[in-house]
Design a protein around this motif. Structure first.
Motif, mmCIF file in Angstrom:
data_model
loop_
_atom_site.group_PDB
_atom_site.id
_atom_site.type_symbol
_atom_site.label_atom_id
_atom_site.label_comp_id
_atom_site.label_asym_id
_atom_site.label_seq_id
_atom_site.Cartn_x
_atom_site.Cartn_y
_atom_site.Cartn_z
ATOM 1 N N VAL A 555 11.339 -9.878 14.628
ATOM 2 C CA VAL A 555 10.358 -9.018 14.126
ATOM 3 C C VAL A 555 8.979 -9.426 14.754
ATOM 4 C CG1 VAL A 555 8.904 -8.656 12.050
ATOM 5 C CG2 VAL A 555 11.368 -9.109 11.787
ATOM 6 N N SER A 556 8.267 -8.619 15.552
ATOM 7 C CA SER A 556 7.076 -8.945 16.401
ATOM 8 C C SER A 556 5.877 -8.556 15.807
ATOM 9 C CB SER A 556 7.334 -8.550 17.740
ATOM 10 O OG SER A 556 8.179 -9.328 18.208
ATOM 11 N N VAL A 557 4.601 -8.793 16.074
ATOM 12 C CA VAL A 557 3.413 -8.074 15.878
ATOM 13 C C VAL A 557 2.942 -8.027 17.338
ATOM 14 C CG1 VAL A 557 1.212 -8.353 15.064
ATOM 15 C CG2 VAL A 557 2.962 -8.982 13.580
ATOM 16 N N ALA A 558 2.419 -6.756 17.473
ATOM 17 C CA ALA A 558 1.809 -6.462 18.920
ATOM 18 C C ALA A 558 0.681 -5.308 18.793
ATOM 19 C CB ALA A 558 3.030 -6.218 19.797
ATOM 20 N N HIS A 559 0.105 -5.645 20.003
ATOM 21 C CA HIS A 559 -0.951 -4.033 20.370
ATOM 22 C C HIS A 559 -0.476 -3.479 21.366
ATOM 23 C CE1 HIS A 559 -3.554 -6.713 17.434
ATOM 24 N NE2 HIS A 559 -3.843 -5.530 17.174
ATOM 25 N N ARG A 560 -0.250 -4.168 22.241
ATOM 26 C CA ARG A 560 0.138 -3.556 23.908
ATOM 27 C C ARG A 560 1.441 -2.777 23.888
ATOM 28 N NH1 ARG A 560 -1.052 -8.539 28.017
ATOM 29 N NH2 ARG A 560 0.849 -8.968 27.157
ATOM 30 N N SER A 561 1.342 -1.475 24.395
ATOM 31 C CA SER A 561 2.386 -0.686 24.324
ATOM 32 C C SER A 561 3.579 -1.184 25.072
ATOM 33 C CB SER A 561 1.949 0.780 25.068
ATOM 34 O OG SER A 561 1.431 0.364 26.357
ATOM 35 N N SER A 562 3.304 -2.224 26.180
ATOM 36 C CA SER A 562 4.578 -2.606 26.903
ATOM 37 C C SER A 562 5.243 -3.548 26.127
ATOM 38 C CB SER A 562 3.992 -3.662 27.948
ATOM 39 O OG SER A 562 3.017 -4.656 27.551
ATOM 40 N N VAL A 563 4.537 -4.296 24.907
ATOM 41 C CA VAL A 563 5.448 -4.850 24.048
ATOM 42 C C VAL A 563 6.222 -4.164 23.000
ATOM 43 C CG1 VAL A 563 5.565 -6.873 22.300
ATOM 44 C CG2 VAL A 563 3.846 -6.811 24.147
ATOM 45 N N ILE A 564 5.508 -3.096 22.522
ATOM 46 C CA ILE A 564 6.190 -2.103 21.530
ATOM 47 C C ILE A 564 7.491 -1.382 21.893
ATOM 48 C CG2 ILE A 564 5.795 0.101 20.190
ATOM 49 C CD1 ILE A 564 2.806 -0.924 20.066
#
Length: 604
Positions: A555-564
């Motif tokens: 379960v991640s929290v992310a902003h960048r599209s590369s991580v999503i």
């Protein structure tokens, strides 16, 4: 968190709390050694009292020999006092030695108790967030040491002085039989006159000093607090030297430190005034007290009822009694500091053990009757009608209901401030100021923050944290470092350094992934854990997580599209309401999942 200097108040410790702090060790598992050491020190202090009595008797014999010009008796007394002095030195030396042994054993017991309660159930985190208590580190590291040292030092000294006062009062009472005074042509004799005069003078002076010195106790307490706050701000600059330098924040830091030091300075002025009044009383008692024995004794000497030895013995006995009775007055400032220290520790003790602990948890969200955290029966992570609120009880999210299947890779995304990290804190049990239900799978869980904690010491200890160094072999550690692209540190596992400063932000985040590789949890929460890494490193680390643990739930929290893009499931949170400026933004009603494995959030 409440601003430093404006922290919510802790309940004022009662006498019962002070006695609890004082007496706990003596009924602990170490009580037998403690009582044995205590009895030994009391025996040695009793020996010191005996030596004091012998010095008093010797003083009379010596001056009688001088008055009679008896050289043989004079030398006999000189040899006697040489041996007595040696015995007195041995008594005092061994008493200090055993007292220091007892002090450390007591401090070890207190330190273990406070540390375990402070660290268990993440109480340290909740206290820090609540602002209920300032500088718990100082209370454990400094106040406990001062408390155990001074309580034992003063306690045994008071015991010795009480023994001395009683013994010499008996001597002085006997000498007072030769004292009388004339009133109206009549001779009056009061048994124990010298004893009554000394007691009345010193105890009266002590009462006045206590009355005058009451404000000093508060001043000492406040001074310890302001000094600790100032040291904390100085340490913050040292720990954050690089960002302060990059911001060119010297002027702002100077202003902040000057503000903190101004509180030290302002309270110091009050402390000086309170100390001046106390010292006026203390010095008055000491100076006038030197004259009292002569005023009482000289009448009997000049009337021929006392020898020179009787006179000197009475003067010396009065002096010792005055010193004993004046101990409280002479040490008033030190006792005020001990009182302040005792209060600070008792406050901490109350906060850790009773009603105040619940209040501290409630102040930051540590305890809320509306939240239920249970273990899932089918390895799913679920939330049901979960509502998060902020420190000011403002609502951060609409009811969140979701289900995350084991072995899936999930990402929570949305605008900054919408409650993503707060949701992770709630799942970790650190933000339970909420309503609803959380079901966590029965498996090892790791939470990796954006800024990993890297303790000082051996690199291996920093790598395996929160485990201990011996829990993993060097080979396992090297393999984990290589998998996290930190192979250049493989040969430095046993190097000791401040690794938080030695490693770049990106290296610290890769070290966090190496920890995951070592510990192999069943569920991992990643809060923007690759923010300092390039896209290639992100992809490699996430791919290796899945390759090494196919059943791992992410379960991640992310902003960048590369991580999503590296996740199977996407949970979107959007802003639904804007609170006052600089407040947390509410979470959106349109939380959705890109695939069917995640149940969307129910909205009102």
């Amino acid at each position: 968190m409440t601003e430093r200097g404006q922290a919510a108040s802790v309940s004022t410790p009662s006498m019962r709390a002070a006695l609890r702090l004082l007496g706990g060790y003596w009924v602990s598992s170490d009580k037998y050694r403690a009582w044995l050491l205590l009895a030994t020190i009391i025996a040695l202090k009793s020996g010191s009292v005996w030596c004091t009595l012998q010095f008093s008797l010797w003083n009379k014999r010596l001056y009688d020999a001088i008055g009679l010009r008896n050289l043989d008796a004079f030398w006999q007394e000189i040899f006697f006092v040489a041996g007595l002095s040696l015995i007195s030195v041995l008594f005092d030396t061994f008493a200090i030695w055993f007292r220091m042994m007892l002090q450390m054993r007591w401090r070890v017991w207190l330190n273990e108790g406070f540390l375990s309660r402070w660290l268990e159930n993440k109480t340290y985190y909740r206290i820090e967030r609540s602002g209920k208590l300032d500088n718990p580190d100082q209370r454990i590291g400094q106040d406990l040491a001062l408390y155990t040292e001074k309580v034992l030092e003063y306690g045994f000294e008071v015991y010795r002085l009480l023994g001395t006062i009683f013994t010499l009062s008996v001597v002085l009472w006997g000498l007072s039989r030769n004292l009388s005074f004339d009133i109206g042509g009549s001779s009056w004799h009061i048994p124990g006159l010298a004893v009554w005069v000394m007691f009345a003078f010193v105890l009266g002076g002590s009462a006045i000093v206590e009355w005058v010195g009451k404000p000093l106790n508060r001043s000492r307490y406040d001074q310890q607090k302001y000094e600790a706050d100032y040291r904390f701000d100085l340490v913050r600059i040292r720990e954050n030297a690089e960002p302060v330098a990059l911001y060119a924040g010297e002027q702002a830091e100077t202003a902040r430190l000057n503000t903190a030091f101004s509180q030290v300075q302002q309270n110091w002025r009050k402390l000086v005034g309170d100390t001046k009044r106390v010292m006026l009383g203390v010095d008055s008692v000491n100076q006038f007290g030197q004259v009292i024995p002569y005023l009482v004794a000289t009448g009997g000497y000049f009337s021929g009822n006392m020898t020179l030895g009787d006179l000197t013995q009475m003067v010396q006995a009065c002096l010792q009694i005055r010193i004993g009775l004046s101990w409280f007055v002479v040490n008033y400032r030190e006792l005020a500091e001990l009182r302040a220290t005792s209060r600070r520790i008792s406050e901490f003790d109350l906060l850790l053990q009773g009603k105040d602990a619940a209040n501290a948890n409630a102040a930051d969200g540590g305890v809320c009757q509306g939240l239920e955290i249970v273990t899932s029966t089918d390895k799913h992570l679920r939330t049901s009608q979960l509502v998060l609120t902020g420190p000011g009880r403002e609502v951060l999210t609409e009811p969140v209901s979701l289900a995350i299947a084991p072995g899936t890779s999930n990402v929570i995304c949305g605008p900054s401030g919408c409650g993503k990290s707060t949701l992770l804190l709630a799942l970790a049990g650190l933000w339970s100021d909420a309503r609803g239900r959380i079901e966590l799978p029965d498996c090892p869980i790791m939470f990796i923050p954006q800024r990993p904690y890297v303790p000082t010491g051996m690199l291996k200890a920093a790598l395996v944290y929160p485990a201990l160094g011996h829990d993993f072999s060097d080979e396992q550690c090297r393999e984990a470092l290589e998998a996290a692209r930190l192979s250049k540190f493989s040969s430095r596992l046993h190097d000791v350094a401040a690794w938080q400063k030695c490693l770049s932000p990106g290296e610290q985040q890769r070290l966090a992934f190496a920890r995951i590789f070592l510990h192999q949890p069943g569920l991992v929460f990643l809060d923007e854990t690759t923010s300092a890494l390039d896209q290639d490193a992100e992809e490699v680390l996430y791919r290796r997580l899945r390759e090494r643990q196919p059943d791992l739930t992410i379960v991640s929290v992310a902003h960048r599209s590369s991580v999503i893009a590296l996740h199977d499931e996407i949970l979107r949170i959007s802003s639904c309401s804007m609170q006052a400026p600089d407040q947390t933004v509410g979470a959106g009603k349109d939380m959705s999942s890109d695939r069917s494995k995640m149940t969307p959030m129910a909205s009102n």
